[in-house]
Design a protein around this motif. Structure first.
Motif, PDB file in Angstrom:
ATOM      1  N   GLN A 161      20.992  76.699 112.968  1.00 56.65           N
ATOM      2  CA  GLN A 161      20.247  77.355 114.031  1.00 56.65           C
ATOM      3  C   GLN A 161      20.800  76.950 115.400  1.00 56.65           C
ATOM      4  O   GLN A 161      20.918  77.784 116.320  1.00 56.65           O
ATOM      5  N   VAL A 162      21.113  75.669 115.551  1.00 59.70           N
ATOM      6  CA  VAL A 162      21.663  75.181 116.819  1.00 59.70           C
ATOM      7  C   VAL A 162      22.995  75.869 117.116  1.00 59.70           C
ATOM      8  O   VAL A 162      23.248  76.316 118.248  1.00 59.70           O
ATOM      9  N   ILE A 163      23.851  75.962 116.119  1.00 58.67           N
ATOM     10  CA  ILE A 163      25.168  76.575 116.308  1.00 58.67           C
ATOM     11  C   ILE A 163      25.033  78.047 116.672  1.00 58.67           C
ATOM     12  O   ILE A 163      25.674  78.538 117.615  1.00 58.67           O
ATOM     13  N   VAL A 164      24.195  78.764 115.926  1.00 59.07           N
ATOM     14  CA  VAL A 164      24.023  80.195 116.185  1.00 59.07           C
ATOM     15  C   VAL A 164      23.433  80.429 117.571  1.00 59.07           C
ATOM     16  O   VAL A 164      23.890  81.304 118.322  1.00 59.07           O
ATOM     17  N   GLY A 165      22.418  79.641 117.931  1.00 56.08           N
ATOM     18  CA  GLY A 165      21.805  79.806 119.245  1.00 56.08           C
ATOM     19  C   GLY A 165      22.774  79.517 120.373  1.00 56.08           C
ATOM     20  O   GLY A 165      22.842  80.266 121.364  1.00 56.08           O
ATOM     21  N   ALA A 166      23.547  78.442 120.232  1.00 59.41           N
ATOM     22  CA  ALA A 166      24.508  78.087 121.277  1.00 59.41           C
ATOM     23  C   ALA A 166      25.593  79.155 121.396  1.00 59.41           C
ATOM     24  O   ALA A 166      25.971  79.549 122.510  1.00 59.41           O
ATOM     25  N   THR A 195      30.759  67.216 118.309  1.00 55.32           N
ATOM     26  CA  THR A 195      30.460  65.808 118.569  1.00 55.32           C
ATOM     27  C   THR A 195      29.432  65.288 117.572  1.00 55.32           C
ATOM     28  O   THR A 195      29.536  64.166 117.065  1.00 55.32           O
ATOM     29  N   GLY A 196      28.426  66.131 117.279  1.00 54.66           N
ATOM     30  CA  GLY A 196      27.413  65.732 116.309  1.00 54.66           C
ATOM     31  C   GLY A 196      27.849  65.955 114.878  1.00 54.66           C
ATOM     32  O   GLY A 196      27.655  65.111 114.012  1.00 54.66           O
ATOM     33  N   LEU A 197      28.498  67.092 114.621  1.00 51.72           N
ATOM     34  CA  LEU A 197      28.865  67.411 113.247  1.00 51.72           C
ATOM     35  C   LEU A 197      29.968  66.508 112.703  1.00 51.72           C
ATOM     36  O   LEU A 197      30.076  66.336 111.487  1.00 51.72           O
ATOM     37  N   ALA A 198      30.776  65.954 113.572  1.00 55.30           N
ATOM     38  CA  ALA A 198      31.889  65.113 113.111  1.00 55.30           C
ATOM     39  C   ALA A 198      31.383  63.911 112.307  1.00 55.30           C
ATOM     40  O   ALA A 198      32.083  63.386 111.446  1.00 55.30           O
TER      41      ALA A 198
END
Length: 204
Positions: A161-166, A195-198
């Motif tokens: 959701q964060v990725i799609v929204g951004a 940065t977070g997904l890494a």
């Protein structure tokens, strides 16, 4: 007196199969909506582009809104296709995210008809556009699940959701500022999201 016959050099008019005619109409509608916007376009504009009468459009799609929804449905399938193709050729999770973002922003280029359909007609096709967001969220959550198989589904969905929204907001920004390139939008998304997904492997 023999009955009058048609000249031998006049070919009979070919009957266009329904699926082909609908494809032609949607092609024309995508172009017309992209040029004029939904409010500024008319069914007559679309009919003229195809070379048919307006009743033919209503027979196939019922209304102008029905035709808009058909164009959005095609865009939905195309967008999923470009994301899937980008993910399939990526070698690492980082490449998968970056290549997918590049494909997303390229597809939603402000100069392309898809921009008009997906980013400026939200008030008319809310449900259809929300289906696209759900499709993208499910797709990205599935990709994340392959990389972090032990992560709870709710967490995967939240990340997606964060990725799609951004990505959507960056696409809207590109529509407002033509100096922002596909590559820049992708870099900005990666700056924050990767940065977070890494560190997902360590968090899961």
């Amino acid at each position: 007196m023999s009955p009058r016959t048609a000249p031998a050099d006049v070919a009979p008019r070919r009957r266009v199969p329904r699926a082909e005619r609908e494809r032609q109409i949607v092609d024309a509608a995508v172009a017309v909506f992209g040029e004029h916007g939904y409010a500024g376009a008319s069914m007559e504009d679309v009919a003229d582009r195809v070379g048919v009468t307006k009743p033919v459009l209503y027979t196939h799609f019922g209304s102008k809104e029905g035709l808009l929804l058909a164009t959005v449905a095609r865009a939905r399938a195309e967008l999923l296709g470009v994301l899937a193709a980008a993910a399939e050729t990526a070698g690492t999770p980082r490449d998968m995210l970056r290549d997918g973002a590049l494909a997303f922003f390229a597809y939603l280029d402000p100069a392309a008809p898809a921009w008009q359909l997906l980013c400026t007609e939200a008030g008319i096709a809310d449900d259809a556009l929300e289906e696209i967001r759900t499709q993208q969220t499910d797709f990205i959550a599935g990709l994340l699940a392959a990389q972090v198989p032990d992560a709870p589904q709710a967490r995967l969905t939240g990340w997606a959701q964060v990725i799609v929204g951004a990505a959507e907001r960056l696409a809207v920004w590109r529509g407002q500022d033509e100096t922002v390139t596909v590559e820049q939008a992708t870099d900005y998304l990666m700056d924050v999201v990767w940065t977070g997904l890494a560190g997902l492997g360590e968090q899961a």
